[in-house]
Design a protein around this motif. Structure first.
Motif, PDB file in Angstrom:
ATOM      1  N   GLN A 179       0.945  -1.047   0.094  1.00 10.25           N
ATOM      2  CA  GLN A 179       0.136  -0.003  -0.110  1.00 10.25           C
ATOM      3  C   GLN A 179       0.867   1.271   0.172  1.00 10.25           C
ATOM      4  N   VAL A 180       2.018   1.060   0.935  1.00  9.29           N
ATOM      5  CA  VAL A 180       2.927   2.305   0.909  1.00  9.29           C
ATOM      6  C   VAL A 180       3.601   2.418  -0.500  1.00  9.29           C
ATOM      7  N   ALA A 181       3.889   1.315  -1.171  1.00  2.95           N
ATOM      8  CA  ALA A 181       4.632   1.298  -2.307  1.00  2.95           C
ATOM      9  C   ALA A 181       3.783   2.063  -3.544  1.00  2.95           C
ATOM     10  N   ALA A 182       2.490   1.610  -3.318  1.00  2.00           N
ATOM     11  CA  ALA A 182       1.632   2.013  -4.228  1.00  2.00           C
ATOM     12  C   ALA A 182       1.435   3.965  -4.032  1.00  2.00           C
ATOM     13  N   ALA A 183       1.279   4.294  -3.094  1.00  3.41           N
ATOM     14  CA  ALA A 183       1.190   5.644  -2.598  1.00  3.41           C
ATOM     15  C   ALA A 183       2.448   6.347  -3.007  1.00  3.41           C
ATOM     16  N   ARG A 184       3.605   5.816  -2.712  1.00  5.21           N
ATOM     17  CA  ARG A 184       4.782   6.381  -3.097  1.00  5.21           C
ATOM     18  C   ARG A 184       5.055   6.567  -4.651  1.00  5.21           C
ATOM     19  N   SER A 185       4.648   5.475  -5.328  1.00  6.10           N
ATOM     20  CA  SER A 185       5.009   5.380  -6.578  1.00  6.10           C
ATOM     21  C   SER A 185       3.981   6.478  -7.413  1.00  6.10           C
ATOM     22  N   LEU A 186       3.097   6.894  -6.889  1.00  4.17           N
ATOM     23  CA  LEU A 186       2.098   8.017  -7.452  1.00  4.17           C
ATOM     24  C   LEU A 186       2.623   9.259  -7.015  1.00  4.17           C
ATOM     25  N   GLY A 187       4.057   9.285  -6.195  1.00  6.87           N
ATOM     26  CA  GLY A 187       4.541  10.504  -5.972  1.00  6.87           C
ATOM     27  C   GLY A 187       4.206  11.195  -4.653  1.00  6.87           C
ATOM     28  N   LEU A 188       3.394  10.690  -3.878  1.00  7.62           N
ATOM     29  CA  LEU A 188       2.887  11.129  -2.655  1.00  7.62           C
ATOM     30  C   LEU A 188       4.346  10.998  -1.443  1.00  7.62           C
TER      31      LEU A 188
ATOM     32  N   HIS B 126       0.178  16.687  -7.286  1.00 12.29           N
ATOM     33  CA  HIS B 126      -0.065  17.735  -8.260  1.00 12.29           C
ATOM     34  C   HIS B 126      -0.873  19.180  -8.152  1.00 12.29           C
ATOM     35  N   ARG B 127      -1.480  19.089  -6.751  1.00 15.02           N
ATOM     36  CA  ARG B 127      -2.050  20.197  -6.089  1.00 15.02           C
ATOM     37  C   ARG B 127      -3.136  20.798  -6.949  1.00 15.02           C
ATOM     38  N   ALA B 165      -8.809   0.014 -12.808  1.00 14.88           N
ATOM     39  CA  ALA B 165      -9.079   1.285 -12.017  1.00 14.88           C
ATOM     40  C   ALA B 165      -7.558   1.605 -11.683  1.00 14.88           C
ATOM     41  N   ALA B 166      -6.575   0.634 -11.354  1.00 23.44           N
ATOM     42  CA  ALA B 166      -5.398   0.672 -11.076  1.00 23.44           C
ATOM     43  C   ALA B 166      -4.497   1.513 -12.254  1.00 23.44           C
ATOM     44  N   ILE B 167      -4.865   1.047 -13.463  1.00 25.74           N
ATOM     45  CA  ILE B 167      -4.179   1.686 -14.691  1.00 25.74           C
ATOM     46  C   ILE B 167      -4.492   3.150 -15.032  1.00 25.74           C
ATOM     47  N   ALA B 168      -5.961   3.489 -14.448  1.00 26.22           N
ATOM     48  CA  ALA B 168      -6.485   4.729 -14.612  1.00 26.22           C
ATOM     49  C   ALA B 168      -5.815   5.477 -13.473  1.00 26.22           C
ATOM     50  N   ARG B 169      -5.502   4.996 -12.415  1.00 27.91           N
ATOM     51  CA  ARG B 169      -4.897   5.901 -11.401  1.00 27.91           C
ATOM     52  C   ARG B 169      -3.399   6.244 -11.859  1.00 27.91           C
ATOM     53  N   ALA B 170      -2.897   5.112 -12.486  1.00 30.90           N
ATOM     54  CA  ALA B 170      -1.407   5.495 -12.802  1.00 30.90           C
ATOM     55  C   ALA B 170      -1.345   6.402 -14.110  1.00 30.90           C
ATOM     56  N   LEU B 171      -2.337   6.508 -14.667  1.00 31.12           N
ATOM     57  CA  LEU B 171      -2.245   7.420 -16.145  1.00 31.12           C
ATOM     58  C   LEU B 171      -2.710   8.749 -15.837  1.00 31.12           C
ATOM     59  N   VAL B 172      -3.513   9.128 -14.667  1.00 28.97           N
ATOM     60  CA  VAL B 172      -4.524  10.275 -14.662  1.00 28.97           C
ATOM     61  C   VAL B 172      -3.362  11.401 -14.478  1.00 28.97           C
ATOM     62  N   GLY B 173      -2.088  11.145 -14.102  1.00 32.15           N
ATOM     63  CA  GLY B 173      -1.091  12.428 -13.896  1.00 32.15           C
ATOM     64  C   GLY B 173      -0.445  12.505 -14.993  1.00 32.15           C
ATOM     65  N   GLY B 174      -0.716  11.854 -16.364  1.00 24.63           N
ATOM     66  CA  GLY B 174       0.074  12.060 -17.455  1.00 24.63           C
ATOM     67  C   GLY B 174       1.374  11.720 -17.301  1.00 24.63           C
ATOM     68  N   PRO B 175       1.779  10.405 -16.862  1.00 25.67           N
ATOM     69  CA  PRO B 175       3.357  10.086 -16.771  1.00 25.67           C
ATOM     70  C   PRO B 175       3.924   9.904 -17.994  1.00 25.67           C
TER      71      PRO B 175
END
Lengths: 290, 260
Positions: A179-188, B126-127, B165-175
């Motif tokens: 869960q932490v890995a997922a959050a950090r990978s998003l840039g949190l 991304h605020r 959904a996880a793919i959407a979560r990954a893509l939404v920030g325009g990686p």
């Protein structure tokens, strides 16, 4: 929906069998209960001292007389309980977060937290109560209230906060590292991951043990009577001094039960409902019918 | 951030040079170390797709985690746009915000609705204002076919829906680079297709991807380059036709034989 489905002969036979089995189970439960209750009543009422014990502990008239005093004492227990619960939850959670944080500047605070939790989980509540109740006033701090209720509440708070901190810590550690890995990978950042991902799940994971700790705190609030605070127990004790009739104690006990039993049931129902999106827990094997 | 000169030529988006990674074999200081990545060189150009194949334990997942800075390397360079992001003084959070990873076990946040899962990073990292983030989130959910699941919670979705959904979560920030770690391995066979179809679409749109997978047909369809990892080393690399259909080395042939 299966329209026009008529149960087959086979299904009707099975249903009839299940109904019969259910009736039998009810009958067995009723008989067993009656036998046990009868045995208890027989043993108690045939005891040589039963007549006197009934008079000394279960006098309805005496119970009615002391009810207002004991109930007023219980009001103090409830206030101590509510304040200690709220403060204990907030500080306990803060200590748990502190203990699992990795900020270098907080190292000394982290060490103090470990020491605090170790000490207050290891010392009997009664001892904490006596040390705080008699030790703090000896310091003669002007700003410190010296009422028995305050000092007693503080002692119980100190002990329970240590327990709550440990429960919250176990909750934090129960959140899977992925869960932490997922959050950090998003840039949190680490802090954002803790606040938004770890803590909400940690708190859900420990709702049941935290709630049962609070029920137990409600009950242990009676220990402040040791320091002379006039709570339900102390009020009952005062009422017994004149005539050696112990009915007030039973009244206090019943009043505590009237609060703690519904509270326990409420907590059970609530944490059962929390079962929902608590965590990644699987449910395979749940709900097996026979 | 200190930018170091790149080794040679115009930099691809991602360039790995002699990346090494070991893990302790057990607890305590006296435990030995197991080498998982043993000097990896790898380039991923913009709008290209590199597929990592290899048996379990060959280092595919670790390689992806190293690129996403979820693991520190023991040695070597991880150059993103020419900047060595393996240097500890680089702001790792800022680097991770430019990349996106999709995990084998989805790793959705179970306490958040699907929409909140998708909008968490836009709002915090991304605020973006909530309404703005939610618009983008709903668009992305519609893009992966989950428009009607925005208010659902992860445990109410099928595995395939969770992964989308996880793919959407990954893509939404325009990686700038999408990292996919065995994203269909945890799915029931009949749900694999819906996820792979989505990834094929993303590939067609020019998304830059680094993919670890066991799906050889999928690898053939998306890969510009296939890299076969064995024991933490690049054992063989080339086009899908070269590596998957006419492998030169015995280990690669053996691996592909076992998959059939």
């Amino acid at each position: 929906m299966s329209d026009g489905w008529v149960p087959s002969e086979r299904a009707r036979e099975r249903a009839a069998f299940r109904r019969a089995q259910h009736r039998r189970a009810l009958a067995v439960a009723a008989v067993a209960t009656a036998v046990v209750l009868a045995a208890v009543v027989a043993v108690v009422t045939t005891a040589p001292g039963w007549e006197r014990a009934r008079e000394a502990f279960f006098s309805p008239q005496r119970a009615w007389e002391v009810l207002p005093e004991v109930a007023e004492g219980l009001w103090l227990n409830l206030r101590v309980w509510v304040v200690a619960s709220v403060v204990g939850l907030v500080i306990g959670l803060a200590l748990a977060v502190l203990r699992t944080s990795r900020i270098p500047a907080l190292f000394p605070a982290r060490m103090l937290t470990v020491l605090y939790v170790d000490v207050f989980r290891g010392v009997p509540v009664l001892l904490v109560l006596l040390l705080v109740g008699f030790g703090l006033p000896a310091l003669r701090l002007e700003w410190l209230p010296t009422s028995a209720a305050f000092l007693g509440g503080l002692a119980i708070l100190l002990t329970y906060t240590a327990y709550l901190a440990e429960i919250f810590r176990s909750g934090i550690e129960s959140v899977h590292p992925s869960q932490v890995a997922a959050a950090r990978s998003l840039g949190l950042t680490r802090g954002q991951a803790v606040r938004k991902v770890v803590l909400p799940q940690a708190v859900r994971n420990v709702t049941a043990p935290v709630a049962s700790m609070l029920v137990s705190l409600q009950k242990d609030s009676g220990l402040i009577s040791i320091l002379g605070a006039v709570d339900a127990i102390r009020a009952a004790q005062i009422a017994t001094t004149g005539d050696y009739n112990f009915t007030p104690y039973v009244v206090a006990g019943v009043l505590f039960l009237l609060i703690s039993i519904p509270l326990t049931r409420l907590v059970d129902a609530w944490s059962a409902r929390q079962g929902w999106r608590g965590s990644l827990r699987g449910v395979s094997g749940a709900g097996v019918v026979r | 951030m200190i930018a170091r000169p790149t080794p040679d030529g115009p930099a691809p988006l991602l360039r790995l040079r002699d990346v090494r990674k070991t893990f302790p074999t057990g607890p305590g200081r006296r435990a030995g170390r197991r080498t998982v990545l043993d000097g990896i060189d790898l380039d991923v150009d913009e709008h290209r797709c590199v597929v990592l194949v290899g048996s379990s334990g060959s280092g595919k997942s670790t390689l992806l985690r190293v690129v996403d800075l979820l693991e520190d390397v023991d040695d070597g360079q991880v150059l993103l746009d020419g900047v060595d992001v393996a240097d500890p003084w680089v702001d790792a959070d800022a680097v991770r915000a430019r990349l996106a990873m999709v995990f084998q076990s989805y790793n959705l946040f179970p306490h958040l609705s699907v929409l909140d899962n998708v909008t968490l990073a836009p709002r915090l990292v991304h605020r973006r204002p909530r309404s703005d983030a939610e618009d983008a989130g709903r668009q992305m959910l519609a893009r992966v076919g989950l428009a009607d699941k925005a208010a659902s919670y992860p445990d109410q979705l099928s595995g395939g829906e969770q992964q989308r959904a996880a793919i959407a979560r990954a893509l939404v920030g325009g990686p700038e680079l999408l990292l996919l770690d065995e994203v269909t391995s945890a799915l029931d066979p009949e749900l694999v297709g819906e996820v792979l179809d989505l990834l094929l679409d993303l590939r067609a749109e020019g998304t830059t991807m680094l993919v670890a997978t066991h799906e050889m047909d999928f690898a053939r369809q998306v890969a510009d380059e296939v890299v076969f990892l064995h024991d933490g080393r690049v054992h063989e690399r080339g086009t899908p036709a070269e590596v998957l259909d006419a492998p030169q080395r015995e280990r690669t042939r053996e691996f592909l034989r076992r998959l059939r």
